[in-house]
Design a protein around this motif. Sequence first.
Motif, PDB file in Angstrom:
ATOM      1  N   THR A 112     -90.971 103.535  19.749  1.00 47.71           N
ATOM      2  CA  THR A 112     -92.178 102.857  20.214  1.00 47.71           C
ATOM      3  C   THR A 112     -91.956 101.358  20.220  1.00 47.71           C
ATOM      4  O   THR A 112     -91.015 100.852  19.588  1.00 47.71           O
ATOM      5  N   GLY A 113     -92.822 100.654  20.913  1.00 39.65           N
ATOM      6  CA  GLY A 113     -92.775  99.191  20.895  1.00 39.65           C
ATOM      7  C   GLY A 113     -91.403  98.644  21.210  1.00 39.65           C
ATOM      8  O   GLY A 113     -90.758  99.036  22.171  1.00 39.65           O
ATOM      9  N   SER A 114     -90.939  97.768  20.351  1.00 36.09           N
ATOM     10  CA  SER A 114     -89.639  97.116  20.538  1.00 36.09           C
ATOM     11  C   SER A 114     -88.577  97.777  19.679  1.00 36.09           C
ATOM     12  O   SER A 114     -87.933  97.132  18.849  1.00 36.09           O
ATOM     13  N   GLY A 115     -88.413  99.091  19.867  1.00 32.47           N
ATOM     14  CA  GLY A 115     -87.406  99.810  19.108  1.00 32.47           C
ATOM     15  C   GLY A 115     -87.906 100.297  17.766  1.00 32.47           C
ATOM     16  O   GLY A 115     -87.111 100.574  16.872  1.00 32.47           O
ATOM     17  N   ASP A 116     -89.220 100.407  17.608  1.00 32.63           N
ATOM     18  CA  ASP A 116     -89.827 100.761  16.328  1.00 32.63           C
ATOM     19  C   ASP A 116     -89.939 102.271  16.133  1.00 32.63           C
ATOM     20  O   ASP A 116     -89.915 103.046  17.086  1.00 32.63           O
ATOM     21  N   PHE A 117     -90.122 102.648  14.858  1.00 36.30           N
ATOM     22  CA  PHE A 117     -90.370 104.042  14.519  1.00 36.30           C
ATOM     23  C   PHE A 117     -91.831 104.374  14.780  1.00 36.30           C
ATOM     24  O   PHE A 117     -92.706 103.535  14.570  1.00 36.30           O
ATOM     25  N   PRO A 118     -92.116 105.609  15.182  1.00 32.16           N
ATOM     26  CA  PRO A 118     -93.505 106.025  15.330  1.00 32.16           C
ATOM     27  C   PRO A 118     -94.219 105.985  13.984  1.00 32.16           C
ATOM     28  O   PRO A 118     -93.587 106.155  12.935  1.00 32.16           O
ATOM     29  N   GLY A 119     -95.518 105.796  14.011  1.00 31.46           N
ATOM     30  CA  GLY A 119     -96.302 105.660  12.786  1.00 31.46           C
ATOM     31  C   GLY A 119     -96.117 106.783  11.787  1.00 31.46           C
ATOM     32  O   GLY A 119     -96.041 106.542  10.583  1.00 31.46           O
ATOM     33  N   ASN A 120     -96.017 108.025  12.262  1.00 31.27           N
ATOM     34  CA  ASN A 120     -95.896 109.145  11.336  1.00 31.27           C
ATOM     35  C   ASN A 120     -94.528 109.210  10.650  1.00 31.27           C
ATOM     36  O   ASN A 120     -94.345 109.978   9.718  1.00 31.27           O
ATOM     37  N   PHE A 121     -93.573 108.390  11.089  1.00 34.83           N
ATOM     38  CA  PHE A 121     -92.213 108.439  10.557  1.00 34.83           C
ATOM     39  C   PHE A 121     -91.882 107.226   9.685  1.00 34.83           C
ATOM     40  O   PHE A 121     -90.863 107.199   9.012  1.00 34.83           O
ATOM     41  N   VAL A 122     -92.753 106.228   9.700  1.00 38.98           N
ATOM     42  CA  VAL A 122     -92.485 104.975   8.985  1.00 38.98           C
ATOM     43  C   VAL A 122     -92.330 105.202   7.489  1.00 38.98           C
ATOM     44  O   VAL A 122     -91.419 104.651   6.858  1.00 38.98           O
ATOM     45  N   SER A 123     -93.177 106.032   6.889  1.00 38.93           N
ATOM     46  CA  SER A 123     -93.076 106.236   5.438  1.00 38.93           C
ATOM     47  C   SER A 123     -91.756 106.912   5.060  1.00 38.93           C
ATOM     48  O   SER A 123     -91.164 106.596   4.026  1.00 38.93           O
ATOM     49  N   PHE A 124     -91.271 107.838   5.894  1.00 39.40           N
ATOM     50  CA  PHE A 124     -89.977 108.471   5.641  1.00 39.40           C
ATOM     51  C   PHE A 124     -88.871 107.405   5.610  1.00 39.40           C
ATOM     52  O   PHE A 124     -88.037 107.375   4.699  1.00 39.40           O
ATOM     53  N   VAL A 125     -88.872 106.534   6.606  1.00 34.65           N
ATOM     54  CA  VAL A 125     -87.836 105.502   6.695  1.00 34.65           C
ATOM     55  C   VAL A 125     -87.929 104.532   5.517  1.00 34.65           C
ATOM     56  O   VAL A 125     -86.908 104.156   4.933  1.00 34.65           O
ATOM     57  N   ARG A 126     -89.149 104.149   5.150  1.00 32.52           N
ATOM     58  CA  ARG A 126     -89.311 103.240   4.002  1.00 32.52           C
ATOM     59  C   ARG A 126     -88.779 103.867   2.725  1.00 32.52           C
ATOM     60  O   ARG A 126     -88.095 103.213   1.935  1.00 32.52           O
TER      61      ARG A 126
END
Length: 154
Positions: A59-73
């Motif tokens: 999404t956006g400028s190469g970003d992770f989708p909202g539902n995946f952000v916590s996994f990456v963090r």
Amino acid sequence: MPTLKILVGTMYGGALDVAEQVKPLFEDAGYEVSVLENPTLADVTDDAPDLALFCVSTTGSGDFPGNFVSFVRELQDKSPGLGQLRYGLIALGDSSYGETFCGAGRRLDQLLEEQGATRLDDRLEIDAMETFMADDEALPWVEGWIARQNLKVA
């Protein structure tokens, strides 16, 4: 029966659709498959699958989708070491975004590699500018992946 977890990062449902479309291919190959729309790090550490498949859109400028952000963090903060994790990755993007095309999938691949996970075969990158239905590319890729990696157990 070996387990496969499909961890999904999606904004508008495209990556989830791909996950649901490829799930039967793994079931036919002998896996117990679960599709996780809100994955956590524990899904690949505490209750580690025999195999994981990541289906992640950008999404956006190469970003992770909202539902995946916590996994990456969690992955970045805890640095769990994933030497036992064998995985495949399907990245969805739009080449009209230039350098950030499939950025989330590429970044995830790098993070997993840094944690010692083993990617089986090349990452599949699906371009929305060239492929209207992502599963048109994902299904034959998964069939080939299962064959090339001798993943069939049934």
